[in-house]
Design a protein around this motif. Structure first.
Motif, short mmCIF file in Angstrom:
data_model
loop_
_atom_site.label_atom_id
_atom_site.label_comp_id
_atom_site.label_asym_id
_atom_site.label_seq_id
_atom_site.Cartn_x
_atom_site.Cartn_y
_atom_site.Cartn_z
N TYR A 105 0.77 -1.16 -0.05
CA TYR A 105 -0.02 -0.02 -0.06
C TYR A 105 0.96 1.36 -0.01
CZ TYR A 105 -4.19 -2.89 0.42
OH TYR A 105 -5.08 -3.74 0.11
N GLU A 106 2.41 1.23 0.18
CA GLU A 106 3.08 2.36 -0.35
C GLU A 106 2.94 2.74 -1.76
OE1 GLU A 106 5.30 4.34 2.14
OE2 GLU A 106 3.35 4.01 2.69
N ASP A 107 2.82 1.69 -2.45
CA ASP A 107 2.79 1.65 -3.94
C ASP A 107 1.34 2.66 -4.27
OD1 ASP A 107 2.63 1.61 -6.75
OD2 ASP A 107 3.40 -0.56 -6.87
N PRO A 108 1.57 3.91 -4.99
CA PRO A 108 0.29 4.43 -5.05
C PRO A 108 -0.53 3.87 -6.08
CG PRO A 108 2.11 5.91 -5.50
CD PRO A 108 2.72 4.47 -5.15
N ARG A 109 -0.17 2.68 -6.72
CA ARG A 109 -0.91 1.81 -7.75
C ARG A 109 -1.87 0.99 -7.19
NH1 ARG A 109 3.95 -0.57 -11.42
NH2 ARG A 109 4.64 -0.71 -9.19
N SER A 110 -1.72 0.74 -5.92
CA SER A 110 -2.66 0.12 -4.81
C SER A 110 -3.83 0.64 -4.61
CB SER A 110 -1.89 -0.40 -3.90
OG SER A 110 -0.78 -1.40 -4.21
N TRP A 111 -3.87 1.98 -4.71
CA TRP A 111 -4.96 2.60 -4.43
C TRP A 111 -5.73 2.92 -5.69
CZ3 TRP A 111 -6.03 2.84 0.54
CH2 TRP A 111 -4.87 2.74 1.65
N ARG A 112 -6.40 2.02 -6.28
CA ARG A 112 -7.18 2.14 -7.52
C ARG A 112 -8.55 2.91 -7.25
NH1 ARG A 112 -9.59 -2.68 -11.41
NH2 ARG A 112 -10.20 -1.38 -12.92
N TRP A 113 -9.12 2.61 -6.20
CA TRP A 113 -10.62 3.42 -6.11
C TRP A 113 -10.51 4.54 -5.15
CZ3 TRP A 113 -12.80 1.51 -10.37
CH2 TRP A 113 -12.67 0.40 -10.64
N GLN A 114 -9.57 4.66 -4.49
CA GLN A 114 -9.51 5.55 -3.37
C GLN A 114 -8.34 6.32 -2.96
OE1 GLN A 114 -10.33 3.61 0.48
NE2 GLN A 114 -11.18 5.31 1.41
N LYS A 115 -8.06 7.34 -2.66
CA LYS A 115 -6.90 7.84 -2.37
C LYS A 115 -6.38 7.65 -0.83
CE LYS A 115 -6.93 12.22 -5.18
NZ LYS A 115 -6.08 11.79 -6.05
N LYS A 116 -5.03 7.27 -0.67
CA LYS A 116 -4.79 6.64 0.42
C LYS A 116 -4.91 7.77 1.57
CE LYS A 116 -0.30 5.26 2.87
NZ LYS A 116 1.09 5.30 2.57
N GLU A 117 -4.75 9.01 1.32
CA GLU A 117 -5.10 9.85 2.62
C GLU A 117 -6.54 10.02 2.92
OE1 GLU A 117 -2.09 10.03 -0.33
OE2 GLU A 117 -3.99 11.19 -0.91
N ALA A 118 -7.28 9.52 1.93
CA ALA A 118 -8.87 9.40 2.41
C ALA A 118 -9.24 8.32 3.08
CB ALA A 118 -9.84 9.69 1.03
N TYR A 119 -8.30 7.13 3.35
CA TYR A 119 -8.76 5.88 3.71
C TYR A 119 -8.92 5.97 5.51
CZ TYR A 119 -7.94 1.35 5.78
OH TYR A 119 -8.19 0.19 6.53
N GLY A 120 -8.06 6.93 5.85
CA GLY A 120 -8.08 6.83 7.35
C GLY A 120 -7.07 6.01 8.01
N ASN A 121 -7.28 5.59 9.26
CA ASN A 121 -6.30 4.71 9.78
C ASN A 121 -6.76 3.86 10.90
OD1 ASN A 121 -3.73 3.72 9.69
ND2 ASN A 121 -2.86 5.32 11.36
N LYS A 122 -8.01 3.39 10.62
CA LYS A 122 -8.70 2.62 11.66
C LYS A 122 -8.65 1.16 11.57
CE LYS A 122 -13.01 1.22 13.34
NZ LYS A 122 -14.76 1.01 12.83
N GLY A 123 -7.77 0.59 12.62
CA GLY A 123 -7.73 -1.00 12.65
C GLY A 123 -8.60 -1.56 13.88
N GLN A 124 -8.41 -2.72 14.26
CA GLN A 124 -9.03 -3.29 15.38
C GLN A 124 -8.02 -3.30 16.60
OE1 GLN A 124 -11.58 -7.12 16.54
NE2 GLN A 124 -10.78 -7.14 14.63
N GLY A 125 -7.93 -2.17 17.27
CA GLY A 125 -7.36 -2.00 18.59
C GLY A 125 -5.92 -1.63 18.34
N THR A 126 -5.68 -1.13 16.92
CA THR A 126 -4.40 -0.75 16.53
C THR A 126 -4.58 0.12 15.34
OG1 THR A 126 -2.01 -1.36 16.07
CG2 THR A 126 -3.70 -2.69 15.15
N PRO A 127 -3.60 0.99 14.90
CA PRO A 127 -3.83 1.84 13.60
C PRO A 127 -3.54 0.70 12.36
CG PRO A 127 -2.43 2.86 15.19
CD PRO A 127 -2.63 1.62 15.88
#
Length: 556
Positions: A105-127
């Motif tokens: 996901y550091e590769d910009p090509r992996s963000w096909r439908w969404q910008k990385k900055e718009a994803y947020g950083n929610k994980g399950q009990g961890t970023p």
């Protein structure tokens, strides 16, 4: 679906095949081909991959033999919102996997439908994204599978797929050791060490190793959370309001609504042979270009979901609470609430069932969930605001493309569990007793999904079996829990269906832990080969030293 191409004519409870039922399959007992390696791994889970990689890194030949066409089990099968617990205890190849997710996901090509900055950083009990440690814990199914396949390719590991163990006569033994295994295609796989990395424990069982299915009574190991737990409501997966269970409300003679058992749940803390519910972890998409409308399944019957209408009518509105976000406007959607994707009570036979019966159970789960989604999307009785929001979602067009965008792996939360010389219990998980021979650590909450749906003595519907108990600190997992009793088998390791009570397995059964234990199992297998001893007789001090060199986390 990879299982569908398999068997329609296996006798229930056995591995017997009706001759000619599978094209090209010989059932005479003679092998069509023999393949050999130092280590034979049966199963295609994430644990199988880490075990294979470690065995190869340590200089041994290795083969993966698996029924699956896709590697990774639930990690690549929809469970992208990782149950991490305390991520500091995840090391070795498991951490390498999550590092590779980060790289992906550091590769910009992996963000096909969404910008990385718009994803947020929610994980399950961890970023979700831990930039400081170069790891990422949330991911799309196809990304996980690509990483597993890269592991296999980089280490030149041979994988034989669509290979199903002959469970009735496919394990050849000599002097309490497995010599070889045969598959239903007639192929023979011979090795020095064997690892059962399946969710079902099929190789373990076929090798004659002791196991159990279901829930122990509290008296078995002195566990508070064992057995039937009527009235225990730790999550939101129960009926918070009084909901009538009968087809005609107030009239028992009309019969029960679909999905409700007419049997009593059993005495509190009593054991049974029932299994916590399974479901598919769904990857939904809200992006218009990547969204596929929920299909109407064959045999769709809206009456199967009448209970959900009553739940909505009670005022419940938590439908979207487990639409957990993963990259590219997708979800890992899990069961949530009193009536959801868990097909409660419909999997009791699965752990020991024949392949044919398992396939039937799998098909029933798929049909149930497809029908549930279609029902919510189309039935006019669904609250309007709920239905409008739900129809913003659909199946992800770019996931599971060879299976109609449906996950290829049903979430087998629990099946067989080995019974070895040491059984992990809630006492070890909760830190009440120590472990002298740790080969990995866990930290997730003691967690079980519902086991049954029944009618209370007051005449209302209720669920039972779901609990969640916090673990005070990370705990150790015993080496003895991943090896059988020596008198039963001397060259088998079981990192997934390990020796554990139902209660303890509720915490251990997390995908990162399976990866950890897969690596540890392979390390022990290599030591046993090198020292020409059984897996029970290896030197633990040496094993611990080797695991620490591999950056496995086995100290508090």
């Amino acid at each position: 679906m990879q299982r569908r191409k398999f068997i329609q004519s296996l006798a229930i409870g056995s591995g017997a095949v009706v001759s000619g039922s599978i094209p090209g399959l010989k059932v005479s007992g003679k092998s069509r081909g023999e393949r050999t390696a130092d280590v034979i791994i049966y199963g295609g889970t994430a644990a199988a991959v880490t075990a294979a990689v470690k065995a190869k890194q340590l200089g041994k030949t290795v083969l993966i033999v698996c029924p699956e066409m896709h590697l990774g089990g639930m990690t690549s099968g929809g469970l992208g919102f990782t149950d991490t617990g305390n991520k500091s205890v995840i090391g070795g190849l498991a951490r390498e996997f999550y590092h590779r997710v980060w790289l992906h996901y550091e590769d910009p090509r992996s963000w096909r439908w969404q910008k990385k900055e718009a994803y947020g950083n929610k994980g399950q009990g961890t970023p979700a994204i831990d930039g400081a440690n170069r790891t990422m814990w949330i991911f799309e199914p196809h990304a996980a599978e690509q990483i597993f396949e890269a592991f296999i390719k980089e280490h030149h590991i041979t994988v034989y797929r669509d290979e199903w163990l002959d469970r009735s006569a496919g394990v050849q033994r000599k002097d309490n050791q497995i010599v070889s295994i045969n598959t239903l295609k007639g192929n023979r796989y011979a090795g020095k060490m064997f690892i059962d990395a399946t969710y079902e424990g099929d190789l373990m069982a076929a090798a004659g190793v002791s196991f159990t299915v279901g829930r122990e009574a509290a008296a078995a190991y002195g566990e508070k959370w064992a057995g039937v737990l009527t009235g225990v409501f730790h999550h939101g997966h129960y009926f918070k309001s009084l909901v009538d269970p009968y087809k005609i409300p107030g009239k028992p003679s009309s019969g029960l609504l679909a999905g409700i058992s007419g049997e009593p749940p059993g005495a509190y803390n009593a054991g049974d042979k029932k299994v916590q519910a399974y479901c598919y972890r769904m990857c939904f998409s809200s992006h218009p270009e990547n969204r596929v409308a929920f299909p109407k399944p064959p045999g769709y019957d809206p009456a199967q979901y009448e209970l959900l209408i009553r739940v909505f009518n009670s005022g419940w509105r938590e439908l979207f609470h487990k639409f957990d976000p993963i990259p590219n406007f997708k979800t890992d959607t899990n069961n949530h609430g009193p009536f959801s994707t868990d097909y409660i009570g419909m999997n009791y036979q699965y752990p020991e069932a024949s392949y044919a019966l398992r396939q039937q159970i799998i098909n029933n789960h798929k049909r149930y969930q497809q029908g549930l989604f279609y029902f919510i999307a189309t039935d006019p009785r669904i609250p309007r605001e709920v239905q409008q929001e739900f129809n913003k979602w659909g199946l992800a067009r770019d996931e599971f493309k060879d299976n109609g965008n449906w996950p290829s792996q049903l979430y087998i939360r629990e099946a067989r569990r080995m019974v070895s010389d040491f059984v992990m219990t809630e006492h070890e998980i909760l830190g009440e007793r120590g472990i002298p021979d740790a080969v990995g650590m866990g930290s997730y909450t003691l967690d079980s999904h519902n086991v049954q749906r029944y009618v209370t003595s007051e005449g209302f519907v209720q669920n039972e079996g779901d609990f969640g108990v916090s673990v005070p600190k990370p705990y150790h997992i015993s080496y003895k829990s991943i090896v059988p009793k020596e008198k039963e088998c001397r060259n088998l390791l079981v990192p997934v269906c390990l020796s554990s009570s139902h209660v303890a397995y509720g915490s251990i059964r997390m995908e990162p832990v399976f990866m950890i234990l897969g690596e540890s199992a392979a390390t022990a297998a290599v030591m046993a080969i090198d020292h020409k001893v059984s897996v029970q007789k290896i030197d633990y001090a040496e094993l611990k030293n080797n695991l620490q060199k591999q950056e496995q986390k086995i100290d508090s």
